[in-house]
Enzyme design. Sequence first.
Site, PDB file in Angstrom:
ATOM      1  N   MET A 169     -12.041   2.397  -4.559  1.00 18.38           N
ATOM      2  CA  MET A 169     -12.197   1.252  -3.662  1.00 18.38           C
ATOM      3  C   MET A 169     -10.882   0.853  -2.989  1.00 18.38           C
ATOM      4  O   MET A 169     -10.504  -0.318  -2.978  1.00 18.38           O
ATOM      5  CB  MET A 169     -12.779   0.063  -4.455  1.00 18.38           C
ATOM      6  CG  MET A 169     -14.102   0.363  -5.110  1.00 18.38           C
ATOM      7  SD  MET A 169     -15.359   0.871  -3.936  1.00 18.38           S
ATOM      8  CE  MET A 169     -15.875  -0.729  -3.355  1.00 18.38           C
TER       9      MET A 169
ATOM     10  N   ARG B 110       0.816  -1.214   0.000  1.00 15.81           N
ATOM     11  CA  ARG B 110       0.000   0.000   0.000  1.00 15.81           C
ATOM     12  C   ARG B 110       0.852   1.266   0.000  1.00 15.81           C
ATOM     13  O   ARG B 110       0.583   2.237  -0.692  1.00 15.81           O
ATOM     14  CB  ARG B 110      -0.933   0.006   1.216  1.00 15.81           C
ATOM     15  CG  ARG B 110      -1.923   1.159   1.211  1.00 15.81           C
ATOM     16  CD  ARG B 110      -2.800   1.153   2.424  1.00 15.81           C
ATOM     17  NE  ARG B 110      -3.511  -0.099   2.590  1.00 15.81           N
ATOM     18  CZ  ARG B 110      -4.610  -0.434   1.940  1.00 15.81           C
ATOM     19  NH1 ARG B 110      -5.132   0.392   1.074  1.00 15.81           N
ATOM     20  NH2 ARG B 110      -5.181  -1.600   2.147  1.00 15.81           N
TER      21      ARG B 110
ATOM     22  N   HIS C  39     -19.973   8.626   0.623  1.00  8.52           N
ATOM     23  CA  HIS C  39     -20.278   7.258   1.055  1.00  8.52           C
ATOM     24  C   HIS C  39     -21.789   7.065   1.122  1.00  8.52           C
ATOM     25  O   HIS C  39     -22.502   7.926   1.650  1.00  8.52           O
ATOM     26  CB  HIS C  39     -19.643   6.999   2.427  1.00  8.52           C
ATOM     27  CG  HIS C  39     -19.849   5.599   2.889  1.00  8.52           C
ATOM     28  ND1 HIS C  39     -19.194   4.521   2.314  1.00  8.52           N
ATOM     29  CD2 HIS C  39     -20.657   5.084   3.842  1.00  8.52           C
ATOM     30  CE1 HIS C  39     -19.598   3.403   2.910  1.00  8.52           C
ATOM     31  NE2 HIS C  39     -20.478   3.720   3.837  1.00  8.52           N
TER      32      HIS C  39
ATOM     33  N   ASN D 217     -14.563  12.367   0.454  1.00  9.93           N
ATOM     34  CA  ASN D 217     -15.142  11.098   0.005  1.00  9.93           C
ATOM     35  C   ASN D 217     -16.656  11.176   0.094  1.00  9.93           C
ATOM     36  O   ASN D 217     -17.203  11.907   0.928  1.00  9.93           O
ATOM     37  CB  ASN D 217     -14.639   9.957   0.901  1.00  9.93           C
ATOM     38  CG  ASN D 217     -15.134   8.593   0.428  1.00  9.93           C
ATOM     39  OD1 ASN D 217     -15.194   8.324  -0.775  1.00  9.93           O
ATOM     40  ND2 ASN D 217     -15.501   7.725   1.359  1.00  9.93           N
TER      41      ASN D 217
ATOM     42  N   GLU E 180     -26.583  11.337  -4.371  1.00  8.62           N
ATOM     43  CA  GLU E 180     -25.128  11.535  -4.488  1.00  8.62           C
ATOM     44  C   GLU E 180     -24.816  12.542  -5.590  1.00  8.62           C
ATOM     45  O   GLU E 180     -23.960  13.413  -5.426  1.00  8.62           O
ATOM     46  CB  GLU E 180     -24.439  10.210  -4.820  1.00  8.62           C
ATOM     47  CG  GLU E 180     -24.472   9.232  -3.682  1.00  8.62           C
ATOM     48  CD  GLU E 180     -23.637   7.990  -3.938  1.00  8.62           C
ATOM     49  OE1 GLU E 180     -23.167   7.411  -2.972  1.00  8.62           O
ATOM     50  OE2 GLU E 180     -23.474   7.600  -5.106  1.00  8.62           O
TER      51      GLU E 180
END
Length: 215
Positions: free
Chosen positions: A93, A68, A112, A110, A177
Site C-alpha cells: 500500500m 518517500r 490491482h 502489481n 487474483e
Amino acid sequence: MNKKLSLAVLLSGSGTNLQAIIDSINNGKLQADIKIVISNNKNAFGLERAKQCGLKNLCIDHQAFKDRETYDKKLIQIISKENVDFIVLAGFMRILGANFVKCFPNKILNIHPSLLPKYPGLNTHKKVLENKDKEHGVTVHLVDEGLDSGPIIGYAKVKVDVKEKENDLINKIHKIEHFIYPEILSELQEGKISIIDNKIKIDDVYCKDGKEYFI
Ligand code: GRF
C-alpha cells in the site's frame, strides 16, 4: 527449460496473493524462488505467512523514514542484494517513487482489483457497485511512478450481478487474483510473456492491451 524465477514480494496486508504464489511454487506449477518478503507494516499477516513457509521476511516501516525517497532508497538497497528477476507487489500500500522504478526497469509487477485503467486506487469494488457496472475484474501490470498505472500484462473479467454485495465481489475478485498472478509469473518464467523496454510481448507479439485470461 528456462531458469527458475527469483522473486521479491512486497505487501502490506493479509498476503493471500503471496500465499497463492507460494502454493503454486509448492505444487510445481510455478518454477520460482521467493528470495525475500518485505512489508511496510509490521502487523501484516503476509509476514506471518512468509515466516511459516520459512521465507526470508522483513518489515521496513515507512514511518521510520523522513520521506518517500529515503524509504525507497532503503528498499532499493535491500532488494538489489537479492538479485531478483521480479519485484512482485501483492497488496503493497505505497506508491514507489521514480528512483525506485528507474532502478528496476521491466521488473516491477502489481496486481490491482479492477479493470485498469478504470478505478485506480482504493475501494474499487464499491465504485463498481455504485456505478452499476456490469463487469469488474483484475489487472496485472508493470509498475511506473503513477498510482496503479503502467503497461498492462494481463487481466481477467467477471460479471457483476445487480444483487451482489461488496463482500461477494471481494471474494470473487480474490479468487481470480489467486489464479492470474501465479499464472502470469509462470508464463514469464516459461518465456511465453516477456517484458522488453517497458513493453509487453505475448507469444512473441507486442501487445498493447495485455492478455485476457478466462477462469
Ligand atoms: C489485492 O486485492 C490486490 O489486488 C491489491 O491488494 C490486495 C491484496 O490482498 N493490490 P492480499 O493481501 O494478497 O490478500
